[in-house]
Enzyme design. Structure first.
Site, PDB file in Angstrom:
ATOM      1  N   TYR A 141       0.839  -1.200   0.000  1.00 50.90           N
ATOM      2  CA  TYR A 141       0.000   0.000   0.000  1.00 50.90           C
ATOM      3  C   TYR A 141       0.877   1.254   0.000  1.00 50.90           C
ATOM      4  O   TYR A 141       1.627   1.501   0.951  1.00 50.90           O
ATOM      5  CB  TYR A 141      -0.946   0.032   1.210  1.00 50.90           C
ATOM      6  CG  TYR A 141      -1.925  -1.135   1.291  1.00 50.90           C
ATOM      7  CD1 TYR A 141      -2.058  -2.063   0.258  1.00 50.90           C
ATOM      8  CD2 TYR A 141      -2.720  -1.318   2.414  1.00 50.90           C
ATOM      9  CE1 TYR A 141      -2.940  -3.124   0.331  1.00 50.90           C
ATOM     10  CE2 TYR A 141      -3.622  -2.383   2.503  1.00 50.90           C
ATOM     11  CZ  TYR A 141      -3.715  -3.282   1.457  1.00 50.90           C
ATOM     12  OH  TYR A 141      -4.589  -4.338   1.542  1.00 50.90           O
ATOM     13  N   GLU A 147     -19.979   5.240  11.349  1.00 51.97           N
ATOM     14  CA  GLU A 147     -21.089   4.402  10.871  1.00 51.97           C
ATOM     15  C   GLU A 147     -20.664   2.925  10.849  1.00 51.97           C
ATOM     16  O   GLU A 147     -21.386   2.052  11.354  1.00 51.97           O
ATOM     17  CB  GLU A 147     -21.471   4.894   9.468  1.00 51.97           C
ATOM     18  CG  GLU A 147     -22.539   4.110   8.769  1.00 51.97           C
ATOM     19  CD  GLU A 147     -22.750   4.644   7.338  1.00 51.97           C
ATOM     20  OE1 GLU A 147     -22.442   5.833   7.055  1.00 51.97           O
ATOM     21  OE2 GLU A 147     -23.226   3.857   6.511  1.00 51.97           O
TER      22      GLU A 147
HETATM   23  N1  LIG Z   1      -5.683  -8.833   1.059  1.00 50.98           N
HETATM   24  C1  LIG Z   1      -6.028  -8.229  -0.079  1.00 50.98           C
HETATM   25  O1  LIG Z   1      -5.668  -8.657  -1.191  1.00 50.98           O
HETATM   26  C2  LIG Z   1      -6.894  -7.017   0.003  1.00 50.98           C
HETATM   27  C3  LIG Z   1      -7.543  -6.537  -1.149  1.00 50.98           C
HETATM   28  C4  LIG Z   1      -8.377  -5.410  -1.021  1.00 50.98           C
HETATM   29  C5  LIG Z   1      -8.530  -4.796   0.211  1.00 50.98           C
HETATM   30  N2  LIG Z   1      -7.851  -5.266   1.314  1.00 50.98           N
HETATM   31  C6  LIG Z   1      -7.992  -4.618   2.651  1.00 50.98           C
HETATM   32  O2  LIG Z   1      -9.365  -4.513   2.956  1.00 50.98           O
HETATM   33  C7  LIG Z   1      -9.704  -3.153   3.227  1.00 50.98           C
HETATM   34  C8  LIG Z   1     -11.132  -2.862   2.823  1.00 50.98           C
HETATM   35  O3  LIG Z   1     -11.374  -3.198   1.487  1.00 50.98           O
HETATM   36  P1  LIG Z   1     -11.563  -2.098   0.334  1.00 50.98           P
HETATM   37  O4  LIG Z   1     -10.866  -0.862   0.705  1.00 50.98           O
HETATM   38  O5  LIG Z   1     -11.213  -2.781  -0.949  1.00 50.98           O
HETATM   39  O6  LIG Z   1     -13.147  -1.907   0.278  1.00 50.98           O
HETATM   40  P2  LIG Z   1     -14.284  -1.467   1.315  1.00 50.98           P
HETATM   41  O7  LIG Z   1     -13.721  -1.217   2.643  1.00 50.98           O
HETATM   42  O8  LIG Z   1     -15.378  -2.446   1.175  1.00 50.98           O
HETATM   43  O9  LIG Z   1     -14.815  -0.112   0.667  1.00 50.98           O
HETATM   44  C9  LIG Z   1     -14.059   1.059   0.728  1.00 50.98           C
HETATM   45  C10 LIG Z   1     -14.807   2.136  -0.054  1.00 50.98           C
HETATM   46  O10 LIG Z   1     -16.113   2.326   0.505  1.00 50.98           O
HETATM   47  C11 LIG Z   1     -16.250   3.677   0.983  1.00 50.98           C
HETATM   48  N3  LIG Z   1     -16.977   3.570   2.256  1.00 50.98           N
HETATM   49  C12 LIG Z   1     -16.502   3.181   3.470  1.00 50.98           C
HETATM   50  N4  LIG Z   1     -17.475   3.158   4.386  1.00 50.98           N
HETATM   51  C13 LIG Z   1     -18.619   3.529   3.755  1.00 50.98           C
HETATM   52  C14 LIG Z   1     -19.956   3.700   4.170  1.00 50.98           C
HETATM   53  N5  LIG Z   1     -20.315   3.479   5.419  1.00 50.98           N
HETATM   54  N6  LIG Z   1     -20.872   4.111   3.229  1.00 50.98           N
HETATM   55  C15 LIG Z   1     -20.502   4.333   1.952  1.00 50.98           C
HETATM   56  N7  LIG Z   1     -19.233   4.187   1.498  1.00 50.98           N
HETATM   57  C16 LIG Z   1     -18.293   3.785   2.387  1.00 50.98           C
HETATM   58  C17 LIG Z   1     -14.848   4.213   1.135  1.00 50.98           C
HETATM   59  O11 LIG Z   1     -14.802   5.607   0.886  1.00 50.98           O
HETATM   60  P3  LIG Z   1     -14.382   6.685   2.040  1.00 50.98           P
HETATM   61  O12 LIG Z   1     -12.980   6.372   2.448  1.00 50.98           O
HETATM   62  O13 LIG Z   1     -14.485   7.976   1.317  1.00 50.98           O
HETATM   63  O14 LIG Z   1     -15.370   6.539   3.155  1.00 50.98           O
HETATM   64  C18 LIG Z   1     -14.118   3.458   0.017  1.00 50.98           C
HETATM   65  O15 LIG Z   1     -14.317   4.112  -1.231  1.00 50.98           O
HETATM   66  C19 LIG Z   1      -8.632  -2.361   2.446  1.00 50.98           C
HETATM   67  O16 LIG Z   1      -8.519  -1.035   2.899  1.00 50.98           O
HETATM   68  C20 LIG Z   1      -7.416  -3.207   2.719  1.00 50.98           C
HETATM   69  O17 LIG Z   1      -6.909  -2.938   4.025  1.00 50.98           O
HETATM   70  C21 LIG Z   1      -7.071  -6.372   1.221  1.00 50.98           C
END
Ligand SMILES: NC(=O)c1ccc[n+]([C@@H]2O[C@H](COP(=O)([O-])OP(=O)(O)OC[C@H]3O[C@@H](n4cnc5c(N)ncnc54)[C@H](OP(=O)(O)O)[C@@H]3O)[C@@H](O)[C@H]2O)c1
Length: 270
Positions: A57, A249
């Site tokens: 990251y 939230e």
């Molecule tokens: N191991 C792997 O290969 C892998 C792959 C992907 C992700 N990850 C990890 O998993 C974490 C989470 O996954 P992700 O970032 O892919 O997706 P996620 O957490 O499902 O979604 C993040 C997105 O949703 C928005 N969001 C967050 N809370 C919200 C809410 N209550 N209402 C509406 N929108 C909301 C965020 O925007 P805002 O920030 O503007 O709120 C962001 O654009 C990552 O940060 C990372 O640490 C790991």
């Protein structure tokens, strides 16, 4: 916050903060440091104590920001997960990657260290030998993997000297690949944690069933989607948000109580 049992001892918050896109995307963006640091401090003020980052990251800058933020607190109050990239999972490379992550994080141990993706060329036995060494050296507390299918996960369990702690996979109300391929059932039977990443992606929030259940409880779709995950045995999740209100939230998903009928409706969505 609801706690889940870690194999090998200890507990972990069912909801942590994902730190992808903190400090930049694929490469560092130092211009956002103040905002990103403030977002981590906001999360801590809300109650978050479990953070998920990776050397990948922002090329280590996400780890650096977390390290900077945690400097102001008692290290033992926090649970830090980070991940080694598949390009660094040869024995010596993995040891060096761990040292770099420790430096970025300004700490002398990582709570949970994951192999971010499996490698098609490097034998898992070599990587797990390095992971076992890091546990024995006290640099990591728990060993885990990410994006591992069932045969690879079973191999990792066999090769790990300590109980394998977690498999971090893409899992949400509408994305069930790891349920369909047997990984989640296996983890639940073995007591291995399933860390659900991308819990809010795949248009989960717009789904009409998710919305209808949220309306019934006067909560948000995100809270329903996150609660659906963490009410499952051994499942934890790490929603990413840089926004204080959305962090709050997501944290609040912990107290949503879904009925058996609602859980059943959500189970049927994919
Ligand atoms: N191991 C792997 O290969 C892998 C792959 C992907 C992700 N990850 C990890 O998993 C974490 C989470 O996954 P992700 O970032 O892919 O997706 P996620 O957490 O499902 O979604 C993040 C997105 O949703 C928005 N969001 C967050 N809370 C919200 C809410 N209550 N209402 C509406 N929108 C909301 C965020 O925007 P805002 O920030 O503007 O709120 C962001 O654009 C990552 O940060 C990372 O640490 C790991």
């Amino acid at each position: 916050m609801q706690q889940k049992q870690l194999p090998g001892g200890g507990t972990i918050d069912a909801i942590g903060l994902g730190l992808w896109d903190f400090g930049g995307g694929d490469s560092p963006d130092y211009g956002r440091d103040d905002a990103d640091l403030a977002a981590i401090h906001n999360a801590i003020a809300i109650g978050y104590r479990h953070f998920d980052t990776a050397e990948y990251y922002a090329s280590g800058h996400s780890e650096e920001l977390l390290g900077r933020a945690l400097r102001d607190y008692q290290r033992s109050d926090f649970f830090v997960t980070t991940k080694v990239s598949p390009s660094h999972i040869r024995y010596d490379d993995l040891l060096a990657a761990c040292d770099r992550s420790l430096q970025h994080l300004q700490t002398d141990y990582i709570d949970l260290y994951l192999i971010h993706w499996p490698s098609e060329t490097i034998p898992l036995s070599e990587s797990m030998r390095a992971m076992n060494h890091l546990v024995a050296a006290g640099k990591i507390r728990h060993v885990g993997v990410s994006n591992f299918d069932l045969p690879l996960l079973q191999e990792a369990v066999r090769l790990c000297d300590t109980p394998l702690a977690a498999n971090q996979v893409h899992y949400n109300v509408l994305h069930r690949e790891y349920m369909q391929n047997g990984v989640i059932t296996y983890c639940q039977a073995q007591g291995i944690l399933v860390t659900a990443y991308s819990p809010l992606l795949d248009n989960v929030l717009a789904h009409k069933t998710v919305q209808a259940i949220a309306q019934q409880h006067n909560v948000t779709g995100a809270q329903v989607a996150l609660q659906w995950l963490i009410q499952q045995p051994q499942v934890i999740t790490i929603p990413k948000s840089s926004n204080r209100l959305r962090q709050q939230e997501n944290w609040g998903a912990d107290t949503v109580v879904l009925s058996a009928e609602e859980i059943d409706q959500l189970n049927q969505l994919a």
